[in-house]
Design a protein around this motif. Sequence first.
Motif, PDB file in Angstrom:
ATOM      1  N   ARG A 158       0.844  -1.205   0.000  1.00  8.80           N
ATOM      2  CA  ARG A 158       0.000   0.000   0.000  1.00  8.80           C
ATOM      3  C   ARG A 158       0.878   1.254   0.000  1.00  8.80           C
ATOM      4  O   ARG A 158       2.087   1.210   0.269  1.00  8.80           O
ATOM      5  CB  ARG A 158      -0.943   0.005   1.203  1.00  8.80           C
ATOM      6  CG  ARG A 158      -0.296  -0.026   2.553  1.00  8.80           C
ATOM      7  CD  ARG A 158      -1.350  -0.086   3.660  1.00  8.80           C
ATOM      8  NE  ARG A 158      -0.736  -0.221   4.979  1.00  8.80           N
ATOM      9  CZ  ARG A 158      -0.496  -1.391   5.575  1.00  8.80           C
ATOM     10  NH1 ARG A 158      -0.836  -2.526   4.973  1.00  8.80           N
ATOM     11  NH2 ARG A 158       0.072  -1.427   6.773  1.00  8.80           N
TER      12      ARG A 158
ATOM     13  N   THR B  84      -5.883   1.672  -8.749  1.00  9.56           N
ATOM     14  CA  THR B  84      -6.961   2.466  -8.168  1.00  9.56           C
ATOM     15  C   THR B  84      -6.603   2.916  -6.761  1.00  9.56           C
ATOM     16  O   THR B  84      -5.696   2.371  -6.128  1.00  9.56           O
ATOM     17  CB  THR B  84      -8.257   1.649  -8.106  1.00  9.56           C
ATOM     18  OG1 THR B  84      -8.058   0.533  -7.206  1.00  9.56           O
ATOM     19  CG2 THR B  84      -8.640   1.132  -9.485  1.00  9.56           C
TER      20      THR B  84
ATOM     21  N   THR C 277      -8.385   2.447  -4.156  1.00  3.85           N
ATOM     22  CA  THR C 277      -8.663   1.315  -3.259  1.00  3.85           C
ATOM     23  C   THR C 277      -7.496   0.344  -3.230  1.00  3.85           C
ATOM     24  O   THR C 277      -7.071  -0.109  -2.155  1.00  3.85           O
ATOM     25  CB  THR C 277      -9.937   0.575  -3.703  1.00  3.85           C
ATOM     26  OG1 THR C 277     -11.034   1.489  -3.668  1.00  3.85           O
ATOM     27  CG2 THR C 277     -10.223  -0.615  -2.808  1.00  3.85           C
TER      28      THR C 277
ATOM     29  N   THR D  73      -4.429   1.756  -1.270  1.00  2.38           N
ATOM     30  CA  THR D  73      -4.622   2.133   0.138  1.00  2.38           C
ATOM     31  C   THR D  73      -5.077   0.984   1.021  1.00  2.38           C
ATOM     32  O   THR D  73      -5.020   1.092   2.247  1.00  2.38           O
ATOM     33  CB  THR D  73      -5.643   3.284   0.255  1.00  2.38           C
ATOM     34  OG1 THR D  73      -6.871   2.889  -0.353  1.00  2.38           O
ATOM     35  CG2 THR D  73      -5.108   4.547  -0.411  1.00  2.38           C
ATOM     36  N   THR D  74      -5.529  -0.114   0.433  1.00  2.00           N
ATOM     37  CA  THR D  74      -6.043  -1.226   1.251  1.00  2.00           C
ATOM     38  C   THR D  74      -5.214  -2.495   1.123  1.00  2.00           C
ATOM     39  O   THR D  74      -5.573  -3.521   1.691  1.00  2.00           O
ATOM     40  CB  THR D  74      -7.495  -1.545   0.877  1.00  2.00           C
ATOM     41  OG1 THR D  74      -7.552  -1.994  -0.490  1.00  2.00           O
ATOM     42  CG2 THR D  74      -8.382  -0.329   1.056  1.00  2.00           C
TER      43      THR D  74
ATOM     44  N   GLN E  11     -11.654   6.744 -12.874  1.00  2.00           N
ATOM     45  CA  GLN E  11     -10.505   6.473 -12.003  1.00  2.00           C
ATOM     46  C   GLN E  11      -9.912   7.776 -11.479  1.00  2.00           C
ATOM     47  O   GLN E  11      -9.571   7.892 -10.291  1.00  2.00           O
ATOM     48  CB  GLN E  11      -9.436   5.692 -12.778  1.00  2.00           C
ATOM     49  CG  GLN E  11      -8.177   5.389 -11.968  1.00  2.00           C
ATOM     50  CD  GLN E  11      -7.054   4.815 -12.827  1.00  2.00           C
ATOM     51  OE1 GLN E  11      -7.255   4.508 -14.001  1.00  2.00           O
ATOM     52  NE2 GLN E  11      -5.867   4.686 -12.253  1.00  2.00           N
TER      53      GLN E  11
ATOM     54  N   ASP F  43     -12.033   9.465  -8.742  1.00  3.58           N
ATOM     55  CA  ASP F  43     -11.786   8.822  -7.458  1.00  3.58           C
ATOM     56  C   ASP F  43     -10.468   9.318  -6.868  1.00  3.58           C
ATOM     57  O   ASP F  43     -10.372   9.610  -5.661  1.00  3.58           O
ATOM     58  CB  ASP F  43     -11.756   7.305  -7.663  1.00  3.58           C
ATOM     59  CG  ASP F  43     -11.811   6.544  -6.348  1.00  3.58           C
ATOM     60  OD1 ASP F  43     -12.391   7.072  -5.374  1.00  3.58           O
ATOM     61  OD2 ASP F  43     -11.272   5.420  -6.287  1.00  3.58           O
TER      62      ASP F  43
ATOM     63  N   PHE G  80      -9.518  11.512  -3.404  1.00  5.04           N
ATOM     64  CA  PHE G  80      -8.468  11.062  -2.485  1.00  5.04           C
ATOM     65  C   PHE G  80      -7.454  12.175  -2.221  1.00  5.04           C
ATOM     66  O   PHE G  80      -7.075  12.437  -1.076  1.00  5.04           O
ATOM     67  CB  PHE G  80      -7.770   9.833  -3.070  1.00  5.04           C
ATOM     68  CG  PHE G  80      -6.556   9.385  -2.317  1.00  5.04           C
ATOM     69  CD1 PHE G  80      -6.673   8.754  -1.084  1.00  5.04           C
ATOM     70  CD2 PHE G  80      -5.277   9.598  -2.836  1.00  5.04           C
ATOM     71  CE1 PHE G  80      -5.549   8.327  -0.382  1.00  5.04           C
ATOM     72  CE2 PHE G  80      -4.151   9.185  -2.136  1.00  5.04           C
ATOM     73  CZ  PHE G  80      -4.288   8.552  -0.913  1.00  5.04           C
TER      74      PHE G  80
END
Length: 470
Positions: free
Chosen positions: A43, A61, A63, A66-67, A447, A450, A454
């Motif tokens: 991440r 992405t 997500t 970050t995850t 994309q 999003d 962020f």
Amino acid sequence: MTYIFYDTETSGKLTAFDQILQFAAIKADAELNVVDTFNVRCRLLPYIVPSPGALLVTGATVTAITTCPLSHFEMMRLVHAKMHRWSQGGAIFIGWNSMKFDETLLRQAYYQTLLPVYQTNTNGNGRADMMRMAQVVSACAPNILAIPLQADGKRTFKLGLIAAANNIALEHAHDALADTIAVLGVAKLLKQRTPALWCALMANARKSGPSRLVQNESALLLSEYYGNPFNFVVAPIATNASNANEWALFDLQFDPALYLDASDADLRDAIDGTIKVIRRVSINAQPGLLPLDHAPDDVRGGRQSLETYQARAQAIRGHAEFRRRISRLLAARYEDQAEPAYVEQRIYSGFPSNADQTRMHTFHSQGWEDRIGTIQEMEDERYSKIGLRIIATECPDLLTDAQRRHWESWRRERFLTNEKVPWMTVVSALAELAEVSQDATPAQKAQLADLERFLNGLGRRALIIGVPAK
């Protein structure tokens, strides 16, 4: 012989200030048969602002970055350990444009996680750049690889286009493992179609190879690429007086008699002027330096007789004072360089002491509670700063109140500064996002939307961090 092909996908192109988000590698035997594969992701670090353009290219992405379960610190420990096991007995690490980019990121990642930096060229290991090799092959043996052309007629060495032109499968371009498979495919073509040139280039993957060439050969072929390939017949002159890895080479299309007793100003112009009579190579970075029997007819200045080249080379070898002056002038080129401002840029500002090397090894064998003390014992402030950054990222609860305030202030400045800085800020990322959005597809626009949310969130959180508690 073991070959390790590898590739990275990153948060951006700033090699000192971006990070690796994906690392993939393939271990191959001497015949380039696949032995093992490795593919890992992590991440985003909490102090890095990603480049919208880079994420658009890779398709990563918000997500995904970050995850991801693994942190950057954890991932790089896995990478280093795996590459260490794979390279036992010596291996050659190979990437595509890796000397300028992937390896630089890899070294930075090791440096910023307190791991040994020079894994690819120590302990019997060597390093090669398959893009550079393709460029040399295109210059010396132009029918070996199909090289696509850009709209302006210049050759392009983008991996995806090279793969397509040579019927090498590349699915999911800009995925690190897919790109690594394609690089291996190019290597197989070169090894199969031009085995002698393959062996000569691979001999340069360890600096002992080019070192033997410059010490034992009077005239050599130097193949370099500047938008188009250029071949030079050169004679070794001398090493840099302060850096034995840098060699000066005289371009033998010119008569050295005009330069042997020239002034320092004229010699500096011969090294750094528009017409480079004296060229420089790093023997520890797989130079395109080859025995003269690999030279094509197409060399700069036109092919001349072997006797002419040997006579000119002999004139250089016989003029010890000229060689000493060139050695000194090479070293002088770096005398006025200031110490870099930021710890990331000081990766080459000296090796760690033996004591600090021991402390870094201890750091990785300890639990988090004990690592604070080890960091505080570091002699070199670079490693103590990096160590505290690791603690703040991985175990912020171990920070003192003063350390936490410093960390939060540092992150806020990192994200929101209006100064001209060498890293991506929230403002510069948003500006880049607006630029790349203009030609984005509908899917890419989603994309980027999003990512814009962020980035704005990073800015808002940074502002809140900077407000003192009531």
